[in-house]
Design a protein around this motif. Sequence first.
Motif, short mmCIF file in Angstrom:
data_model
loop_
_atom_site.label_atom_id
_atom_site.label_comp_id
_atom_site.label_asym_id
_atom_site.label_seq_id
_atom_site.Cartn_x
_atom_site.Cartn_y
_atom_site.Cartn_z
N VAL A 31 -9.84 4.71 6.11
CA VAL A 31 -8.82 5.75 6.00
C VAL A 31 -8.15 5.64 4.63
O VAL A 31 -8.09 4.55 4.06
N VAL A 32 -7.70 6.78 4.13
CA VAL A 32 -6.79 6.80 2.98
C VAL A 32 -5.54 7.51 3.45
O VAL A 32 -5.61 8.67 3.90
N GLN A 33 -4.42 6.81 3.41
CA GLN A 33 -3.14 7.40 3.82
C GLN A 33 -2.30 7.70 2.58
O GLN A 33 -2.13 6.84 1.71
N ARG A 34 -1.80 8.92 2.52
CA ARG A 34 -0.86 9.28 1.46
C ARG A 34 0.50 8.75 1.90
O ARG A 34 0.96 9.07 3.00
N HIS A 35 1.12 7.98 1.06
CA HIS A 35 2.36 7.31 1.43
C HIS A 35 3.44 7.63 0.40
O HIS A 35 3.43 7.11 -0.71
N GLN A 36 4.31 8.52 0.84
CA GLN A 36 5.42 8.90 -0.03
C GLN A 36 6.56 7.90 0.20
O GLN A 36 7.50 8.17 0.94
N ALA A 37 6.41 6.73 -0.40
CA ALA A 37 7.47 5.72 -0.35
C ALA A 37 8.33 5.93 -1.60
O ALA A 37 8.29 7.00 -2.21
N ARG A 38 9.08 4.92 -1.99
CA ARG A 38 9.89 5.04 -3.20
C ARG A 38 9.00 5.54 -4.34
O ARG A 38 9.39 6.37 -5.14
N GLN A 39 7.79 5.00 -4.39
CA GLN A 39 6.78 5.49 -5.32
C GLN A 39 5.60 6.01 -4.51
O GLN A 39 5.10 5.30 -3.64
N LEU A 40 5.20 7.24 -4.81
CA LEU A 40 4.03 7.79 -4.12
C LEU A 40 2.80 6.93 -4.43
O LEU A 40 2.56 6.56 -5.57
N HIS A 41 2.05 6.62 -3.39
CA HIS A 41 0.77 5.94 -3.58
C HIS A 41 -0.14 6.28 -2.41
O HIS A 41 0.27 6.95 -1.46
N TYR A 42 -1.36 5.83 -2.52
CA TYR A 42 -2.35 6.06 -1.46
C TYR A 42 -2.82 4.70 -0.96
O TYR A 42 -3.14 3.82 -1.76
N ASP A 43 -2.84 4.51 0.36
CA ASP A 43 -3.29 3.25 0.94
C ASP A 43 -4.73 3.40 1.41
O ASP A 43 -5.03 4.24 2.27
N PHE A 44 -5.59 2.61 0.83
CA PHE A 44 -7.02 2.62 1.15
C PHE A 44 -7.28 1.46 2.10
O PHE A 44 -6.95 0.32 1.79
N ARG A 45 -7.84 1.78 3.28
CA ARG A 45 -8.03 0.74 4.30
C ARG A 45 -9.46 0.79 4.85
O ARG A 45 -9.94 1.87 5.23
N LEU A 46 -10.07 -0.38 4.91
CA LEU A 46 -11.42 -0.52 5.43
C LEU A 46 -11.39 -1.41 6.66
O LEU A 46 -10.85 -2.53 6.61
N GLU A 47 -11.94 -0.89 7.77
CA GLU A 47 -11.97 -1.66 9.01
C GLU A 47 -13.03 -2.76 8.86
O GLU A 47 -14.20 -2.48 8.58
N ARG A 48 -12.59 -3.99 9.05
CA ARG A 48 -13.51 -5.12 8.89
C ARG A 48 -12.93 -6.35 9.59
O ARG A 48 -11.76 -6.65 9.42
N GLU A 49 -13.78 -7.01 10.36
CA GLU A 49 -13.40 -8.25 11.04
C GLU A 49 -12.12 -8.09 11.85
O GLU A 49 -11.26 -8.96 11.88
N GLY A 50 -12.01 -6.94 12.52
CA GLY A 50 -10.91 -6.74 13.47
C GLY A 50 -9.58 -6.33 12.88
O GLY A 50 -8.59 -6.22 13.60
N VAL A 51 -9.56 -6.11 11.57
CA VAL A 51 -8.31 -5.66 10.92
C VAL A 51 -8.67 -4.58 9.90
O VAL A 51 -9.84 -4.26 9.69
N LEU A 52 -7.64 -4.02 9.28
CA LEU A 52 -7.86 -3.09 8.17
C LEU A 52 -7.55 -3.81 6.86
O LEU A 52 -6.40 -4.14 6.57
N LYS A 53 -8.60 -4.08 6.08
CA LYS A 53 -8.41 -4.61 4.74
C LYS A 53 -7.80 -3.49 3.90
O LYS A 53 -8.27 -2.34 3.97
N SER A 54 -6.75 -3.80 3.14
CA SER A 54 -5.93 -2.72 2.57
C SER A 54 -5.60 -2.91 1.10
O SER A 54 -5.37 -4.04 0.65
N TRP A 55 -5.57 -1.78 0.40
CA TRP A 55 -5.16 -1.73 -1.01
C TRP A 55 -4.22 -0.55 -1.19
O TRP A 55 -4.44 0.52 -0.62
N ALA A 56 -3.21 -0.74 -2.02
CA ALA A 56 -2.35 0.36 -2.44
C ALA A 56 -2.88 0.87 -3.78
O ALA A 56 -3.06 0.10 -4.72
N VAL A 57 -3.16 2.17 -3.83
CA VAL A 57 -3.75 2.77 -5.03
C VAL A 57 -2.74 3.78 -5.57
O VAL A 57 -2.60 4.88 -5.02
N PRO A 58 -1.99 3.40 -6.63
CA PRO A 58 -0.89 4.27 -7.09
C PRO A 58 -1.32 5.70 -7.38
O PRO A 58 -0.60 6.64 -7.04
#
Length: 145
Positions: A31-58
């Motif tokens: 999934v890629v979630q658009r996240h309008q936090a204090r700074q807009l960014h996109y959270d890239f998440r890959l399902e793996r080993e029972g969790v979502l491995k995650s990166w914030a991509v400004p």
Amino acid sequence: MTLEEYRKTRDFKKSPEPFGEAVKIDASRFVVQRHQARQLHYDFRLEREGVLKSWAVPKGLPINPGVKRLAVSVEDHPVDYIGFSGTIPDGGYGAGEVGVWDKGNYRVLKWDTKEIAVVLEGQILNGNYVLINTGGKNWIIFKKT
Ligand code: MN
């Protein structure tokens, strides 16, 4: 970073985000979630080993080859988070609006501590994507083909 670290940063009495559990079935959704936090960014998440491995991509994931974007590794998220859209309340970690920007399935071509190569099959993102670790939590992400 682990799921425990994710939970420590949040107050689940105040935030609608999933508390979540690690799950045993190893599926391969992203999934890629658009996240309008204090700074807009996109959270890239890959399902793996029972969790979502995650990166914030400004600046968000590139749609076309030839564009490199910074991706910062963040804490694993629970698999339940994959469909999450909603508002994280003021004062909470990541306060602001979260919406699903793209989702789909992916295949792993390579996964080690320095390089991850995947094939994304989403609505918007399609093709071979590579993440290269450039030190610590910092990675670059680009579309290869
Ligand atoms: Mn975020």
